[in-house]
Structure formats: structure tokens, C-alpha cells
Design a protein around this motif. Structure first.
Motif, PDB file in Angstrom:
ATOM      1  N   GLY A  55      38.894  39.708  39.165  1.00 46.32           N
ATOM      2  CA  GLY A  55      39.328  39.713  40.554  1.00 46.32           C
ATOM      3  C   GLY A  55      40.630  40.448  40.782  1.00 46.32           C
ATOM      4  O   GLY A  55      41.563  40.371  39.979  1.00 46.32           O
ATOM      5  N   THR A  56      40.662  41.212  41.869  1.00 44.75           N
ATOM      6  CA  THR A  56      41.863  41.938  42.286  1.00 44.75           C
ATOM      7  C   THR A  56      42.313  41.384  43.635  1.00 44.75           C
ATOM      8  O   THR A  56      41.746  40.426  44.153  1.00 44.75           O
ATOM      9  CB  THR A  56      41.570  43.443  42.404  1.00 44.75           C
ATOM     10  OG1 THR A  56      40.691  43.660  43.526  1.00 44.75           O
ATOM     11  CG2 THR A  56      40.917  43.976  41.142  1.00 44.75           C
ATOM     12  N   LYS A  57      43.304  42.027  44.205  1.00 42.73           N
ATOM     13  CA  LYS A  57      43.815  41.562  45.506  1.00 42.73           C
ATOM     14  C   LYS A  57      42.786  41.726  46.614  1.00 42.73           C
ATOM     15  O   LYS A  57      42.869  41.049  47.643  1.00 42.73           O
ATOM     16  CB  LYS A  57      45.101  42.311  45.839  1.00 42.73           C
ATOM     17  CG  LYS A  57      46.243  42.001  44.880  1.00 42.73           C
ATOM     18  CD  LYS A  57      47.437  42.892  45.120  1.00 42.73           C
ATOM     19  CE  LYS A  57      48.531  42.616  44.080  1.00 42.73           C
ATOM     20  NZ  LYS A  57      49.686  43.551  44.211  1.00 42.73           N
ATOM     21  N   LYS A  58      41.816  42.635  46.408  1.00 44.74           N
ATOM     22  CA  LYS A  58      40.832  42.835  47.475  1.00 44.74           C
ATOM     23  C   LYS A  58      39.383  42.598  47.043  1.00 44.74           C
ATOM     24  O   LYS A  58      38.473  42.689  47.869  1.00 44.74           O
ATOM     25  CB  LYS A  58      40.968  44.240  48.069  1.00 44.74           C
ATOM     26  CG  LYS A  58      40.557  45.386  47.162  1.00 44.74           C
ATOM     27  CD  LYS A  58      40.666  46.694  47.944  1.00 44.74           C
ATOM     28  CE  LYS A  58      40.192  47.883  47.128  1.00 44.74           C
ATOM     29  NZ  LYS A  58      40.269  49.137  47.884  1.00 44.74           N
ATOM     30  N   ARG A  59      39.159  42.325  45.747  1.00 44.41           N
ATOM     31  CA  ARG A  59      37.798  42.089  45.271  1.00 44.41           C
ATOM     32  C   ARG A  59      37.746  40.850  44.386  1.00 44.41           C
ATOM     33  O   ARG A  59      38.627  40.641  43.537  1.00 44.41           O
ATOM     34  CB  ARG A  59      37.287  43.277  44.434  1.00 44.41           C
ATOM     35  CG  ARG A  59      36.974  44.536  45.206  1.00 44.41           C
ATOM     36  CD  ARG A  59      36.351  45.563  44.258  1.00 44.41           C
ATOM     37  NE  ARG A  59      35.918  46.766  44.947  1.00 44.41           N
ATOM     38  CZ  ARG A  59      36.634  47.883  45.034  1.00 44.41           C
ATOM     39  NH1 ARG A  59      37.836  47.941  44.461  1.00 44.41           N
ATOM     40  NH2 ARG A  59      36.153  48.924  45.688  1.00 44.41           N
ATOM     41  N   SER A  60      36.700  40.078  44.550  1.00 46.37           N
ATOM     42  CA  SER A  60      36.428  38.988  43.614  1.00 46.37           C
ATOM     43  C   SER A  60      35.753  39.578  42.383  1.00 46.37           C
ATOM     44  O   SER A  60      35.388  40.767  42.358  1.00 46.37           O
ATOM     45  CB  SER A  60      35.497  37.965  44.257  1.00 46.37           C
ATOM     46  OG  SER A  60      34.216  38.549  44.493  1.00 46.37           O
ATOM     47  N   ASP A 104      41.633  50.008  40.807  1.00 44.54           N
ATOM     48  CA  ASP A 104      41.894  48.714  41.436  1.00 44.54           C
ATOM     49  C   ASP A 104      41.987  47.622  40.373  1.00 44.54           C
ATOM     50  O   ASP A 104      42.903  46.778  40.394  1.00 44.54           O
ATOM     51  CB  ASP A 104      40.787  48.398  42.447  1.00 44.54           C
ATOM     52  CG  ASP A 104      41.046  47.125  43.235  1.00 44.54           C
ATOM     53  OD1 ASP A 104      42.230  46.849  43.551  1.00 44.54           O
ATOM     54  OD2 ASP A 104      40.074  46.405  43.538  1.00 44.54           O
ATOM     55  N   ASN A 108      45.634  46.197  40.177  1.00 43.15           N
ATOM     56  CA  ASN A 108      45.738  45.113  41.150  1.00 43.15           C
ATOM     57  C   ASN A 108      45.094  43.801  40.703  1.00 43.15           C
ATOM     58  O   ASN A 108      44.868  42.917  41.540  1.00 43.15           O
ATOM     59  CB  ASN A 108      45.085  45.550  42.473  1.00 43.15           C
ATOM     60  CG  ASN A 108      45.724  46.801  43.032  1.00 43.15           C
ATOM     61  OD1 ASN A 108      46.946  46.931  43.069  1.00 43.15           O
ATOM     62  ND2 ASN A 108      44.899  47.752  43.460  1.00 43.15           N
ATOM     63  N   SER A 109      44.765  43.666  39.428  1.00 42.48           N
ATOM     64  CA  SER A 109      44.167  42.408  38.971  1.00 42.48           C
ATOM     65  C   SER A 109      45.130  41.246  39.207  1.00 42.48           C
ATOM     66  O   SER A 109      46.334  41.359  38.951  1.00 42.48           O
ATOM     67  CB  SER A 109      43.800  42.506  37.493  1.00 42.48           C
ATOM     68  OG  SER A 109      42.631  43.277  37.328  1.00 42.48           O
ATOM     69  N   LYS A 110      44.604  40.130  39.688  1.00 40.75           N
ATOM     70  CA  LYS A 110      45.450  39.010  40.120  1.00 40.75           C
ATOM     71  C   LYS A 110      45.902  38.109  38.978  1.00 40.75           C
ATOM     72  O   LYS A 110      46.916  37.429  39.100  1.00 40.75           O
ATOM     73  CB  LYS A 110      44.697  38.165  41.154  1.00 40.75           C
ATOM     74  CG  LYS A 110      44.455  38.869  42.476  1.00 40.75           C
ATOM     75  CD  LYS A 110      44.119  37.892  43.595  1.00 40.75           C
ATOM     76  CE  LYS A 110      42.928  37.038  43.278  1.00 40.75           C
ATOM     77  NZ  LYS A 110      42.576  36.139  44.415  1.00 40.75           N
ATOM     78  N   ASP A 112      44.614  35.326  38.194  1.00 44.34           N
ATOM     79  CA  ASP A 112      44.622  34.015  38.836  1.00 44.34           C
ATOM     80  C   ASP A 112      44.622  32.916  37.773  1.00 44.34           C
ATOM     81  O   ASP A 112      43.836  32.961  36.828  1.00 44.34           O
ATOM     82  CB  ASP A 112      43.381  33.892  39.719  1.00 44.34           C
ATOM     83  CG  ASP A 112      43.310  32.565  40.429  1.00 44.34           C
ATOM     84  OD1 ASP A 112      42.655  31.652  39.891  1.00 44.34           O
ATOM     85  OD2 ASP A 112      43.936  32.433  41.496  1.00 44.34           O
ATOM     86  N   ARG A 207      51.197  55.078  41.385  1.00 40.41           N
ATOM     87  CA  ARG A 207      51.094  53.621  41.358  1.00 40.41           C
ATOM     88  C   ARG A 207      51.047  53.067  39.934  1.00 40.41           C
ATOM     89  O   ARG A 207      51.170  51.856  39.728  1.00 40.41           O
ATOM     90  CB  ARG A 207      49.846  53.178  42.127  1.00 40.41           C
ATOM     91  CG  ARG A 207      49.925  53.512  43.615  1.00 40.41           C
ATOM     92  CD  ARG A 207      48.556  53.478  44.273  1.00 40.41           C
ATOM     93  NE  ARG A 207      47.853  52.239  44.036  1.00 40.41           N
ATOM     94  CZ  ARG A 207      46.547  52.076  44.209  1.00 40.41           C
ATOM     95  NH1 ARG A 207      45.802  53.097  44.602  1.00 40.41           N
ATOM     96  NH2 ARG A 207      45.979  50.909  43.983  1.00 40.41           N
TER      97      ARG A 207
END
Length: 420
Positions: A55-60, A104, A108-110, A112, A207
Motif C-alpha cells: 500500500g502507498t498513499k494513494k493505492r491499497s 509509487d 510512497n509506500s506507507k 502501515d 523525488r
């Protein structure tokens, strides 16, 4: 034609244009793997690889898979001792979408906390699965025996102890300090334009965290006598792995070793397969393989066999190693081995994924692309005497390491056989 562009922030872009292909394969490589890890963080590279899919900030996690599979592609990853790669393949007109998904995931991986805990359990199951497979377990045991008390000898998955101790902060800190532009490569092959790929990557390059490629702990090759390691368990067969420490991927002797390995045990016409399986029926499968690292390497002979046949089989293996030391291969044997290796190189580069893998391995491991014709030329110049000489260099008692997963209770009698 292979083309490479190094962007101003240190990020590398490499492509192989294959205009006749319908697909494109894309890999995001990092020149960091298991041997870059401190003891307490053993398995962190592999853990991070798993979490990039979570999961990223915009994708599960599900949406990451859907983004690639929903356009007819696929997504995968692997972690090695010296590199990690996340890669995908789809129709060539979907390149931009593949690049967007991979970047991404990378940027951008969360991480979590709930996903970390779930994946910690998944990796423990993976570790248990490997240990339940004697043919895999013996390879882990051999690795520990070849490279004791150092990063190369540790399992890429980590251990239950290190996995349990690894906190989210440890994962993020390793990611921040190691997954930097100086260690990162974007490799693509297929129906594409290098100029366009470099341009698209340049837009997202700012980035990426900047930094130089990290260093690893050099291999400790100290060994004065043969080593033998036995793991006793109730199994139908004994799994055997005999490892010989060799040279690095930068050593000129690697070309002779490549042919020696083919003659010894890489295929069904090899000496070991013929002597152990075809002539005597002592094993269903026996083979040899090579691994090269930046500063060392190994040649490994693997077999699964009835425990009662173990002493006899080990004597036959050592007899074939002795034979390589004592005399050069015949002209016809050398020719067949060379033709086999050259053929395997050509077959391994037939599709876009294999070309992307070639790009990544070459640039991560050598810092440049060594063209396949150059490798074939070097193989063509290897002589029979050079194969004998390289056997004499490396097939020595103080380089031998034997690992066994077997019902045997003691390895003492076998250790005495590891002599020349």
C-alpha cells in the motif's frame, strides 16, 4: 542496442530497444541486498521488498496489483545478496502506467504498522516453508558453513529472532539510507525509445532520495581445513550440498569456471550426472551451480539420495573433482561445454524480461554493460589447460564445505573423505 543515461542526481536509466516485440519489461533495481545488513537487521531488505507491495498513499495493496494486472501485465520482485528488484511486464503501450506504479511503490509506500505485523507473520511462514523443504534447508545450511559469522552466511529472509525485533523505524531508516539514487537503476527492455524513457524518468527523478551507493562488509574467506555441517532430521532421503569457495565476478578465471561447471554438473551430459545417476543410479538428480559476488564466489554440488548411498556418492563426486584437477578436459568435451554455454546465453536473452534482467545485473554488478558477444568471445578463448588450472586453484581441501540434511546422527566418517 543498449543505452544508458545517468541523470544529474545519480539515478541511472538503461534500456534495450526491441521494436519487434509487443511487450515492455520494466525493473526498478537497488544495488542493496542481504550482505548490506547488520546482524541485528538480518532480513530487512527482504522485509522491505514485501512491504513495497502493501500500500502507498494513494493505492491499497489490492489496487497496486489491479493497476498492473488490470492492463494485462504482471508484477513481481526478488531480493538477493547484493541487489533488490521490483519489476513488471505489460504491452508496450502501457509503459507509462507501469513506471507510475513502480515509482509509487518505491517512493510512497506507507509501511502501515498493521501491514508490517501481517507481513512479519507472512515472512515467518515463508521461512518455515523453506525449512520444511530439505533440498532448500541444506542450501541455507551450506551458506552458513561457507561464510560463517558474516552477512553472506545469513538467510535472506532473516530469522524469527531478527524479524520479531525489527521495528517500523528500523525499516524506514534502512530504506532512507540505502535506497538512494547512487544505488538505484531503472531498466527497461522492449518496444520503446530510450530517449522517451529517459525523459519520462527524468520527470520523477527529483523525488528519489539522493546519496551514494552504500558499502558492504567484505567476505571473510579464512579457512584452513574442510568443514562439515549436519542437520539431523527424519527424512526419506539425505540432501547433500558440497560447496567450494571460488573467485569474484571480476576475476578473469570466471570464464574458465563457467565451462568447468558445465563439464562437471550443469546438465544431463555432465560428468556427475552420467557417473552418479546414469551409470550407477545412485541419485534422481545431481547438479552443480555457480554463484559470483563482488569479492568472492562459490561452486556448489547438490544431490538428493538414499542415505545408504551417501559415502559411495561422495567418493564419486570427489573423484570427479580430482579428475578435473589432474587432467584437462578433452577437445570434444570442451567444445560441447562451450557450445552449451553460448547457446544458453542466446536463449536467455530472447524476451523483454530477460533483457531487462541482463541490463540490471550487468549495471548493478559491474557498473557497465558487458555485451553478450564479448562474453562469448572470452569463453571461446578458454583453453582446456585453463580449466584444469582453475580446478587446481579452487578444488582444494581447505576450500571444501559439506552440508547435509539427513537421518544420520554423525558426520565424522564423512568429514574424513574430504581430502585430495
Amino acid at each position: 542496442m543498449y543505452q544508458v543515461t545517468r541523470l544529474t542526481n545519480g539515478l541511472t536509466v538503461a534500456t534495450k530497444e526491441m521494436p519487434h516485440m509487443a511487450s515492455v519489461s520494466l525493473g526498478l533495481w537497488v544495488g542493496v541486498g542481504g550482505r548490506y545488513e547488520p546482524d541485528a537487521l538480518n532480513g530487512v531488505s527482504h522485509f522491505i521488498e514485501h512491504l513495497l507491495f502493501k500500500g502507498t498513499k494513494k493505492r491499497s495493496a489490492k489496487e497496486i496489483s489491479q493497476a498492473v494486472e488490470g492492463i494485462g501485465g504482471y508484477l513481481n520482485a526478488f531480493t538477493g545478496e547484493e541487489s533488490t528488484c521490483v519489476y513488471s511486464k505489460a504491452r508496450h503501450d502501457r509503459f507509462d502506467e507501469l513506471l507510475e506504479v513502480l515509482t509509487d511503490m518505491f517512493l510512497n509506500s506507507k509501511f502501515d504498522p498493521a501491514e508490517i505485523e501481517k507481513e512479519r507473520g507472512v515472512i515467518k511462514e515463508e521461512l518455515a516453508m523453506y525449512l520444511d523443504q530439505p533440498q532448500h534447508h541444506v542450501q541455507e545450511l551450506l551458506t552458513e558453513t561457507l561464510w560463517p559469522d558474516q552477512p553472506l552466511g545469513r538467510p535472506l529472509t532473516g530469522t524469527e529472532k531478527t524479524l520479531d525485533a525489527m521495528a517500523r523505524a528500523d525499516l524506514l531508516n534502512f530504506l532512507r539510507t540505502h535506497y538512494v539514487t547512487g544505488a538505484t537503476l531503472i531498466a527497461a527492455a522492449g518496444n520503446l525509445s530510450h530517449k522517451r524513457v529517459a525523459k519520462v524518468v527524468a520527470r520523477v527523478a527529483p523525488r528519489f532520495p539522493t546519496g551514494k551507493r552504500p558499502r558492504f562488509v567484505a567476505a571473510d574467506n579464512a579457512q584452513t581445513r574442510p568443514r562439515c555441517r549436519l542437520f539431523t532430521r527424519k527424512t526419506q532421503q539425505t540432501q547433500l550440498a558440497l560447496g567450494i569457495r571460488t573467485c569474484s565476478r571480476h576475476d578473469e578465471r570466471r570464464f574458465a569456471l563457467r565451462l568447468l561447471n558445465t563439464i562437471l554438473g550443469e546438465n544431463m551430459s555432465s560428468r556427475l550426472f552420467q557417473v552418479v545417476r546414469e551409470d550407477r543410479g545412485l541419485a534422481y538428480n545431481i547438479y552443480s551451480s555457480l554463484a559470483f559476488f563482488d569479492d568472492t564466489g562459490d561452486l556448489v554440488i547438490s544431490a538428493g539420495l538414499d542415505t545408504d548411498n551417501l559415502p559411495r556418492t561422495l567418493k564419486l563426486i570427489l573423484g570427479e573433482l580430482r579428475r578435473l584437477r589432474n587432467a584437462p578436459p578433452t577437445a570434444s568435451e570442451l567444445r560441447r561445454a562451450r557450445d552449451y554455454v553460448v547457446g544458453q546465453i542466446d536463449l536467455s536473452l530472447e524476451n523483454t524480461e530477460s533483457q531487462m534482467m541482463w541490463l540490471g545485473e550487468q549495471l548493478i554488478n559491474y557498473g557497465k554493460i558487458i555485451p553478450a558477444p564479448e562474453i562469448k568471445r572470452r569463453l571461446a578463448h578458454v583453453t582446456a589447460r585453463e580449466i584444469r588450472d582453475v580446478a587446481r586453484d579452487f578444488v582444494r581441501p581447505e576450500r571444501l564445505n559439506l552440508a547435509l540434511v539427513s537421518p544420520l546422527k554423525s558426520e565424522n566418517n564423512l568429514a574424513r573423505l574430504l581430502r585430495f
